[in-house]
Design a protein around this motif. Structure first.
Motif, PDB file in Angstrom:
ATOM      1  N   TYR A 178       0.836  -1.212   0.000  1.00 34.29           N
ATOM      2  CA  TYR A 178       0.000   0.000   0.000  1.00 34.29           C
ATOM      3  C   TYR A 178       0.867   1.258   0.000  1.00 34.29           C
ATOM      4  O   TYR A 178       0.661   2.170  -0.802  1.00 34.29           O
ATOM      5  CB  TYR A 178      -0.926  -0.003   1.225  1.00 34.29           C
ATOM      6  CG  TYR A 178      -1.784   1.239   1.338  1.00 34.29           C
ATOM      7  CD1 TYR A 178      -2.928   1.380   0.564  1.00 34.29           C
ATOM      8  CD2 TYR A 178      -1.437   2.283   2.202  1.00 34.29           C
ATOM      9  CE1 TYR A 178      -3.717   2.526   0.656  1.00 34.29           C
ATOM     10  CE2 TYR A 178      -2.215   3.420   2.300  1.00 34.29           C
ATOM     11  CZ  TYR A 178      -3.360   3.546   1.522  1.00 34.29           C
ATOM     12  OH  TYR A 178      -4.125   4.671   1.609  1.00 34.29           O
ATOM     13  N   ASN A 202       2.992   1.733  -3.112  1.00 33.17           N
ATOM     14  CA  ASN A 202       2.204   2.246  -4.241  1.00 33.17           C
ATOM     15  C   ASN A 202       1.912   3.744  -4.097  1.00 33.17           C
ATOM     16  O   ASN A 202       1.142   4.294  -4.874  1.00 33.17           O
ATOM     17  CB  ASN A 202       0.868   1.504  -4.340  1.00 33.17           C
ATOM     18  CG  ASN A 202       1.055   0.082  -4.817  1.00 33.17           C
ATOM     19  OD1 ASN A 202       2.056  -0.242  -5.442  1.00 33.17           O
ATOM     20  ND2 ASN A 202       0.091  -0.785  -4.506  1.00 33.17           N
ATOM     21  N   GLY A 203       2.502   4.353  -3.097  1.00 38.21           N
ATOM     22  CA  GLY A 203       2.292   5.803  -2.913  1.00 38.21           C
ATOM     23  C   GLY A 203       1.079   6.123  -2.052  1.00 38.21           C
ATOM     24  O   GLY A 203       0.586   7.245  -2.079  1.00 38.21           O
ATOM     25  N   GLY A 204       0.600   5.135  -1.293  1.00 38.61           N
ATOM     26  CA  GLY A 204      -0.588   5.326  -0.456  1.00 38.61           C
ATOM     27  C   GLY A 204      -0.385   6.399   0.598  1.00 38.61           C
ATOM     28  O   GLY A 204       0.750   6.647   1.031  1.00 38.61           O
TER      29      GLY A 204
END
Lengths: 322, 255
Positions: free
Chosen positions: B196, B199-201
């Protein structure tokens, strides 16, 4: 027969006038006993809107050792309460504002199947999608949507290039006792909140533009009497981020926003002036199924002939604080 | 007095909504509102209970198991909290056990969803804490990028980290140590995190510039369950320490 009705009506009017003039607790009590009588006439239609948001797979109540909400929530007591209200009211509608999924092992084990089956058994009329409803990807949601015997209404996610294409609705129109109710749904910007891998080719569309489009359509084309937005945008933000407040301020025909995402506990619904300086009601009831929200709207037909009624007030029979 | 209060609540609660002009067919007159708290004293719908009982039995048989003991309440906090450290230490241990190489660990504060309270820790609590199916991931970043990452963490007021220390000063990261050595801008570091975050969350956009991403079939929740299970097996209580991984320094200059 007609005379009896007239008599009843005049009694009701007298009662109202009495209430307006005195507003005492005992008068309210007296009125509340007669409450349903006031709307037994053809001229009036009462619609009871029940709502939840961010239930997050809370099927059982919180455990008794939970620090904040011991024993609170749970689908079985909610179902019993809804059933009771359905026996008391003729026109009950039930909506959810998203984040149905994620938060308890029920979701990890059964991937949302149970949540949607239970909502169907409770008789939900519609729901919208929250960011966590993408947690098992669009494929995960698509796999479960068949268990929802109610429409998933979302107006600002373009799913046309995904497996969900054609499986959600941009709007829905309901007719209750001759009253036409239009509903559209708004989801939050998924970028940065949900992994791209999960939302795939879903396109997020501007919620303000979509609100203005759908409220006009529902008002002018569908000739709806009442317009509801199921929103997972969040109640309000410090910055300029689009929220329920922003939507309310930028629309003209929308009457009610049933909100979610920010897990806001509103003790009382908010009322915000729209572009036409009319009030839009916003409500949100926390999260995890801790509360059930209820709003009662009374519609009067043939407005022209009944102007005298506009200032009538009715009691809130019970107002339980959180 | 109660009556008066009721009356004011009552009058407040009346909202008149008029749907357009008199030409319209209907108008909305009255809004009443109720908030029903769902409490343990309400009756339960037995048909609903019966419907989901088979699902519940399946869950309960696994979830009510006590897997460990917490010496004290384990809570999330900024810049650093016991729960923050438990999370990243569990990730570190699970990775090390599987031979996954890394220099430091980072995850997002928002992933710490519920505290673990003093006493028995049931398996259910770990599912509440980490409901997501996030996997362990490693990525590589230059020292410069790590500085950028830590500045972001500093700006957020702190995130769970392991294998590194720094001070937050004026919303920026300073005195950065990676495994007790000063951060070298030209060294390439391996960061262990969740898919998460990778992914750049939660706005951790600097991860999009990271390289050599490797995803492992190890869930973050599995790492937590393993960590607690091993403490229990060794006869220890779970007691993550707050040890100054991130400290807030004095703000500099005029902001």
């Amino acid at each position: 027969m007609k005379e009896e009705l007239e008599l009843e009506r005049s009694k009701a009017m007298n009662r109202r006038t009495f209430i307006r003039n005195t507003l005492t607790g005992s008068a309210m009590l007296a009125l509340s006993l007669q409450y349903n009588n006031l709307y037994a006439k053809d001229d009036f239609v009462k619609i009871t809107i029940l709502h939840t948001n961010d239930v997050h797979s809370r099927i059982d109540p919180f455990p008794m050792d939970d620090k904040n909400y011991p024993g609170r929530g749970g689908v079985a007591p909610r179902a019993a309460l809804i059933k009771k209200i359905r026996t008391e009211e003729k026109n009950v509608m039930l909506f959810d504002a998203g984040d149905i999924f994620q938060g308890t092992p029920y979701f990890n084990f059964f991937e949302g199947e149970l949540e949607l089956k239970l909502m169907s058994l409770l008789g939900y009329d519609g729901g919208t999608m929250g960011n966590h409803d993408f947690d098992n990807g669009i494929e995960g949601f698509e796999k479960q949507i068949k268990h929802a015997k109610f429409p998933i209404i979302t107006s600002n996610y373009d799913f046309s290039d995904t497996i969900l294409a054609g499986k959600t609705k941009e709007f829905e129109v309901y007719i209750k006792d001759g009253i036409k109710i239009g509903v559209f749904g708004l989801g939050i910007d998924l970028d940065g909140l949900v992994n791209k891998q999960q939302y795939g080719n879903t396109k997020y569309l501007d919620p303000i533009e979509k609100s203005q489009y759908w409220e006009s359509y529902l008002k002018k084309e569908e000739k709806c009497d009442f317009i509801i937005c199921l929103s997972h945008l969040g109640y309000k933000y410090q910055n300029n981020k689009v929220s329920d407040i922003v939507i309310a301020k930028n629309t003209r025909y929308l009457d009610l926003i049933i909100g979610g995402h920010s897990h806001t506990f509103l003790d009382m619904p908010d009322a915000v002036k729209n572009l036409n300086s009319k009030s839009v009601i916003i409500n949100q009831v926390g999260f995890a199924g801790l509360n059930l929200g209820r709003l009662d709207f009374v519609f009067e037909r043939n407005t022209g002939a009944k102007k005298g009624y506009t200032s009538a007030v009715e009691p809130v029979t019970t107002y339980l604080k959180n | 007095m109660t009556c008066l209060k009721k009356v004011s609540l009552f009058s407040l609660s009346i909202i008149l909504v008029c749907l357009g002009s008199c030409a319209k067919k209907v108008s909305v007159k009255i809004v009443d509102k109720n908030l029903y708290p769902i409490t343990p004293t309400l009756p339960q719908d037995s048909s609903i209970l019966a419907f989901y009982k088979p699902y519940k039995l399946q869950i309960d048989s696994q979830m009510n198991t006590v897997i460990g003991w917490a010496e004290n309440d384990i809570k999330a906090a900024k810049p650093e909290g016991a729960l923050n450290n438990l999370m990243v230490d569990a990730m570190a241990k699970a990775a090390a056990k599987r031979g996954i190489a890394f220099d430091l660990v980072h995850t997002n504060y928002k992933s710490l969803r519920v505290p673990i309270l003093k006493g028995n820790i049931k398996r259910f609590k770990i599912f509440e804490l980490m409901p997501f199916e996030n996997l362990l991931v490693t990525v590589k970043m230059s020292g410069l990028q790590v500085k950028e990452l830590f500045d972001y963490i500093g700006d957020q007021g702190g995130d769970p980290i392991a294998g590194a220390r720094f001070d937050i000063s004026g919303g920026k990261a300073e005195n950065i140590l990676i495994n007790d050595k000063p951060l070298n801008p030209s060294t390439v570091y391996t960061i262990l995190t969740s898919d998460y975050v990778a992914n750049g969350g939660d706005g951790a956009l600097m991860y999009s510039k990271a390289t050599d991403r490797k995803e492992f079939p190890v869930k973050v929740r599995e790492a937590l369950l393993e960590y607690i299970g091993e403490e229990t097996k060794a006869g220890r209580m779970v007691k993550p320490k707050i040890e100054g991984r991130i400290r807030v320094g004095k703000k500099q200059g005029n902001e």
